[in-house]
Design a protein around this motif. Sequence first.
Motif, short mmCIF file in Angstrom:
data_model
loop_
_atom_site.label_atom_id
_atom_site.label_comp_id
_atom_site.label_asym_id
_atom_site.label_seq_id
_atom_site.Cartn_x
_atom_site.Cartn_y
_atom_site.Cartn_z
N PRO A 131 0.82 -1.21 0.00
CA PRO A 131 0.00 0.00 0.00
C PRO A 131 0.85 1.26 0.00
N LEU A 132 0.30 2.33 -0.55
CA LEU A 132 1.03 3.59 -0.68
C LEU A 132 1.60 4.07 0.65
N ALA A 133 0.83 3.98 1.73
CA ALA A 133 1.30 4.46 3.03
C ALA A 133 2.60 3.78 3.44
N GLN A 134 2.71 2.50 3.14
CA GLN A 134 3.93 1.76 3.48
C GLN A 134 5.08 2.17 2.57
N ARG A 135 4.79 2.41 1.30
CA ARG A 135 5.83 2.85 0.36
C ARG A 135 6.34 4.24 0.73
N LYS A 136 5.46 5.11 1.18
CA LYS A 136 5.88 6.45 1.60
C LYS A 136 6.88 6.38 2.76
N THR A 137 6.61 5.52 3.73
CA THR A 137 7.52 5.36 4.86
C THR A 137 8.89 4.87 4.38
N ALA A 138 8.87 3.87 3.49
CA ALA A 138 10.12 3.34 2.95
C ALA A 138 10.89 4.39 2.17
#
Length: 324
Positions: A131-138
């Motif tokens: 999900p985008l939220a996880q990609r943003k953190t990474a």
Amino acid sequence: MRKVLPKIKPMLAIPAEPFNSDDFLYEIKWDGYRGLAYLEQETTILSRNLMDLTARFPELQQLHQKVSNKPVILDGEIVVLDEGKPSFSKLQSRGKIADSLIVKRLAKVMPATFIAFDILYQDGISMMHLPLAQRKTALEETVEQGPDLIVSQYVYGSGIEFSEAVKKVGLEGIMAKRLDSLYTPGKRATTWRKIRNNKTAELVIAGWEKGDGYRRLGSLVLVCFHQGEWVYVGKVGTGFTRDEEAHLLTELNQIKTYAAVFTPSKGEFRAPLWVKPQLVCEVTYTEVSPDGRLRHPSYQGLREDKKPEECTIKQLAVSHEPKT
């Protein structure tokens, strides 16, 4: 064994009006060239059409030194900032220069910045299924920010207020993205939405008319692609500088043809000169009339990063998708 990164076409968004939703994040829509940065032992930046932009922006060729866990693919936008805001005209002047000496000089006086808003591969492993939220953190954990590489910031939920704030400072618009959206390469998804303050379209030049007096170029004839055919959407006769007018005429004279790619209405044109549908330009406008013509269009510049067949009639209509 060295991990080979695949060539990816970026995910695309649909047009929309401002809205609020706790399911979305909102970030600035940067007015630049979309690019995917392939960061391994060196930097390669490809356009949305997989055209290599790396040589045109030498100041961005060390981005691979600013990320951890390589190989990495970042999705983002190449911009030239002018007093903190992106200047598409300055970017365009950079993008059309091929001479290496001039390119190096312009890189110093008008440096470009890569604004990253997504991470697609990390340590050579795809993250597009996350999900985008996880990609943003990474993304934030991977990138070391500097003048040449910035991570796009965002807000949650308050799309209408954020859109108004962006409009007040004179930026192009915002992007709305669902927090749980997966990355779908090359596809236009309802989970990503572009909200522009001014209506903007990429259209194809199909011909031109001569100007009066000192103006050699009066107007450009514009078309877009629909169901395998070229559709006329109007003419644009404002927004050209004298230098841009000269550049356009040079380009247009190289692609002359004897017949229009669409069927012109009787009396619509005055001694038109037709060209092959190869040049894409960006145009702003207020609305589309009931007969499909742009109202109050203004020329913004050529888009070498777009293919003519991508300039479809769909971009002229605002989406009426559900807000959440």
